[in-house]
Design a protein around this motif. Structure first.
Motif, PDB file in Angstrom:
ATOM      1  N   GLN A   1       0.805  -1.224   0.000  1.00 56.80           N
ATOM      2  CA  GLN A   1       0.000   0.000   0.000  1.00 56.80           C
ATOM      3  C   GLN A   1       0.834   1.269   0.000  1.00 56.80           C
ATOM      4  O   GLN A   1       0.458   2.259  -0.630  1.00 56.80           O
ATOM      5  N   ARG A   2       1.973   1.258   0.698  1.00 60.48           N
ATOM      6  CA  ARG A   2       2.727   2.497   0.893  1.00 60.48           C
ATOM      7  C   ARG A   2       3.935   2.654  -0.017  1.00 60.48           C
ATOM      8  O   ARG A   2       4.437   3.764  -0.176  1.00 60.48           O
ATOM      9  N   ILE A   3       4.404   1.543  -0.608  1.00 56.39           N
ATOM     10  CA  ILE A   3       5.594   1.651  -1.455  1.00 56.39           C
ATOM     11  C   ILE A   3       5.347   1.099  -2.851  1.00 56.39           C
ATOM     12  O   ILE A   3       5.450   1.834  -3.843  1.00 56.39           O
ATOM     13  N   PHE A   4       4.998  -0.173  -2.963  1.00 63.19           N
ATOM     14  CA  PHE A   4       4.931  -0.788  -4.287  1.00 63.19           C
ATOM     15  C   PHE A   4       3.827  -0.199  -5.160  1.00 63.19           C
ATOM     16  O   PHE A   4       4.069   0.166  -6.317  1.00 63.19           O
ATOM     17  N   ARG A   5       2.622  -0.092  -4.603  1.00 65.43           N
ATOM     18  CA  ARG A   5       1.514   0.420  -5.410  1.00 65.43           C
ATOM     19  C   ARG A   5       1.699   1.885  -5.799  1.00 65.43           C
ATOM     20  O   ARG A   5       1.520   2.233  -6.971  1.00 65.43           O
ATOM     21  N   PRO A   6       2.070   2.772  -4.873  1.00 58.81           N
ATOM     22  CA  PRO A   6       2.279   4.167  -5.285  1.00 58.81           C
ATOM     23  C   PRO A   6       3.356   4.341  -6.355  1.00 58.81           C
ATOM     24  O   PRO A   6       3.281   5.262  -7.172  1.00 58.81           O
ATOM     25  N   LEU A   7       4.351   3.467  -6.355  1.00 59.36           N
ATOM     26  CA  LEU A   7       5.426   3.572  -7.346  1.00 59.36           C
ATOM     27  C   LEU A   7       5.155   2.737  -8.589  1.00 59.36           C
ATOM     28  O   LEU A   7       5.999   2.678  -9.490  1.00 59.36           O
ATOM     29  N   HIS A   8       3.981   2.101  -8.645  1.00 61.24           N
ATOM     30  CA  HIS A   8       3.604   1.243  -9.783  1.00 61.24           C
ATOM     31  C   HIS A   8       4.606   0.107  -9.974  1.00 61.24           C
ATOM     32  O   HIS A   8       4.880  -0.301 -11.108  1.00 61.24           O
ATOM     33  N   MET A   9       5.121  -0.394  -8.860  1.00 65.21           N
ATOM     34  CA  MET A   9       5.933  -1.608  -8.884  1.00 65.21           C
ATOM     35  C   MET A   9       4.961  -2.787  -8.834  1.00 65.21           C
ATOM     36  O   MET A   9       4.805  -3.465  -7.824  1.00 65.21           O
ATOM     37  N   ASP A  10       4.286  -3.009  -9.957  1.00 63.92           N
ATOM     38  CA  ASP A  10       3.095  -3.845  -9.986  1.00 63.92           C
ATOM     39  C   ASP A  10       3.370  -5.333  -9.816  1.00 63.92           C
ATOM     40  O   ASP A  10       2.441  -6.104  -9.568  1.00 63.92           O
ATOM     41  N   HIS A  11       4.620  -5.741  -9.980  1.00 59.59           N
ATOM     42  CA  HIS A  11       4.929  -7.170  -9.888  1.00 59.59           C
ATOM     43  C   HIS A  11       5.882  -7.479  -8.732  1.00 59.59           C
ATOM     44  O   HIS A  11       6.446  -8.573  -8.668  1.00 59.59           O
ATOM     45  N   THR A  12       6.043  -6.517  -7.838  1.00 57.27           N
ATOM     46  CA  THR A  12       6.910  -6.689  -6.675  1.00 57.27           C
ATOM     47  C   THR A  12       6.061  -7.049  -5.464  1.00 57.27           C
ATOM     48  O   THR A  12       4.985  -6.477  -5.265  1.00 57.27           O
ATOM     49  N   LEU A  13       6.534  -7.992  -4.665  1.00 57.59           N
ATOM     50  CA  LEU A  13       5.789  -8.346  -3.460  1.00 57.59           C
ATOM     51  C   LEU A  13       6.715  -8.969  -2.430  1.00 57.59           C
ATOM     52  O   LEU A  13       7.791  -9.479  -2.762  1.00 57.59           O
ATOM     53  N   LEU A  14       6.296  -8.859  -1.181  1.00 60.68           N
ATOM     54  CA  LEU A  14       6.935  -9.592  -0.090  1.00 60.68           C
ATOM     55  C   LEU A  14       6.272 -10.958  -0.048  1.00 60.68           C
ATOM     56  O   LEU A  14       5.092 -11.085   0.285  1.00 60.68           O
ATOM     57  N   TYR A  15       7.033 -11.978  -0.406  1.00 56.17           N
ATOM     58  CA  TYR A  15       6.458 -13.310  -0.579  1.00 56.17           C
ATOM     59  C   TYR A  15       6.265 -14.020   0.745  1.00 56.17           C
ATOM     60  O   TYR A  15       7.158 -14.028   1.593  1.00 56.17           O
ATOM     61  N   GLU A  16       5.089 -14.599   0.901  1.00 54.09           N
ATOM     62  CA  GLU A  16       4.786 -15.482   2.021  1.00 54.09           C
ATOM     63  C   GLU A  16       4.117 -16.731   1.466  1.00 54.09           C
ATOM     64  O   GLU A  16       3.247 -16.639   0.590  1.00 54.09           O
ATOM     65  N   ARG A  17       4.538 -17.890   1.964  1.00 52.81           N
ATOM     66  CA  ARG A  17       3.887 -19.128   1.531  1.00 52.81           C
ATOM     67  C   ARG A  17       2.412 -19.077   1.897  1.00 52.81           C
ATOM     68  O   ARG A  17       2.044 -18.724   3.017  1.00 52.81           O
ATOM     69  N   GLY A  18       1.565 -19.386   0.939  1.00 49.76           N
ATOM     70  CA  GLY A  18       0.128 -19.295   1.145  1.00 49.76           C
ATOM     71  C   GLY A  18      -0.438 -17.965   0.693  1.00 49.76           C
ATOM     72  O   GLY A  18      -1.662 -17.808   0.610  1.00 49.76           O
TER      73      GLY A  18
END
Length: 352
Positions: free
Chosen positions: A195-212
């Motif tokens: 919400q605060r970093i990836f989406r505002p910067l349009h880093m649309d395929h970046t995520l902090l991965y968690e199993r599940g």
């Protein structure tokens, strides 16, 4: 017609021969180990905000023979720390926490021996916390979570040194910072980053991965070379921790991150100055540097490397020259930092 075709064939043959004798592209020569049917890499060189080199080499998935591309998402490992640091700085800007807060204000189960350890010290690896890797019971096969790390640290009174007195690189500290982000924001760390970093910067395929959780799109899987053969080594017991190294991203998305570090579209001028200012001399590492908040500082560069099982990465920035080299790889070697420096040299020379 036959003479015309024969002449065309001769021209193509000569052209092919000529191309065989041309000098090898210097960038491809530096990246040669990543090329072919082997675990690969993606490389981005940005100058004045524009990609002047954007290439990928080798395979992102050996079993499926999927080629690496600029959209391939690699586990960033410790390159993730700059995002955890940015999350803490954003919360400080919003008055949700103070950098001089004792970490026990947010994580009160930690022992009394950590009473004077502050968030600022965790950011700079000067908290003296024990490496959680050394606290994992022998024979453990299940992946260790952030809450497991908190329990392990809460159960030991040992510290390496008095807080703030020296430097020792600490994954423990950044795992705790990720938990502090959750306590201070009231939402999960992956959601806060989204919400605060990836989406505002349009880093649309970046995520902090968690199993599940959500799958990693265009995922590059990690490999290690063993006895001359590549073996998938994508996950280990410590691959589930988050604040110290759990983000997946691509060179294309990291170009957007790099752009945001030049202005206040994400972090204020004051926060960026905090992140990029040398706070402590780095010790116990092969490269001479100082450390800011999630960044090493060496001369006119700010940079960080990232290493976890099957992945080796580096991002090196020359802010005054508006030059950045990002090299992400899904293999246990070679170490990419020196390669990134070598790739940058021609562009730095032109700037002088």
């Amino acid at each position: 017609m036959r003479k015309l075709l024969a002449g065309l064939a001769l021209t193509l043959l000569l052209g092919g021969c000529a191309s065989d004798t041309r000098p090898v592209d210097p960038i491809d020569a530096l990246m040669q180990r990543y090329a072919g049917d082997v675990p690969g890499a993606s490389l981005l060189v940005l100058k004045d905000g524009k990609p002047i080199i954007r290439r990928s080499y080798g395979l992102a998935n050996l079993e499926k023979e999927d080629k690496a591309t600029p959209a391939s998402n690699y586990r960033l490992a410790s390159v993730s720390k700059q995002f955890t640091a940015a999350a803490i700085l954003l919360l400080a800007e919003n008055g949700r926490l103070n950098l001089d807060d004792p970490v026990r204000r947010w994580l009160p189960s930690l022992p009394e021996t950590t009473a004077t350890v502050t968030l600022r010290q965790l950011l700079t690896h000067t908290g003296g916390l024990v490496d959680y890797e050394d606290l994992i019971p022998p024979g453990t096969t299940a992946q260790v979570s952030d809450n497991d790390v908190l329990r392990l640290l809460s159960a030991t009174s040992k510290t390496y040194f008095a807080p703030g007195t020296t430097y020792r690189y600490s994954n423990s500290g950044y795992v705790l910072l990720g938990l502090v982000v959750e306590r201070a924001s009231g939402i999960s760390l992956p959601l806060y980053l989204q919400q605060r970093i990836f989406r505002p910067l349009h880093m649309d395929h970046t995520l902090l991965y968690e199993r599940g959780g959500p799958d990693v799109a265009d995922r590059a899987y990690g490999y290690s070379e063993e006895n001359g053969r590549w073996t998938r080594t994508d996950q280990s017991v410590t691959s589930a921790t988050r604040g110290d190294g759990g983000i997946y991203s691509s060179i294309d998305d990291l170009a957007k991150w790099d752009a945001a570090l030049y202005d206040n579209r994400l972090l204020s001028d004051a926060s960026r100055k905090l992140a990029f200012s040398p706070r402590v001399k780095v010790t116990g590492e092969p490269y001479e540097a100082s450390y800011g908040y999630g960044w090493r500082i060496t001369g006119d560069t700010v940079w960080h490397s990232g290493e976890s099982i099957g992945f080796r990465n580096a991002i090196v920035r020359w802010p005054q020259q508006h030059l950045t080299v990002i090299l992400l790889s899904n293999r246990n070697e070679p170490e990419p930092y020196r390669t990134a420096l070598a790739i940058a040299q021609p562009y730095l020379q032109r700037a002088r």
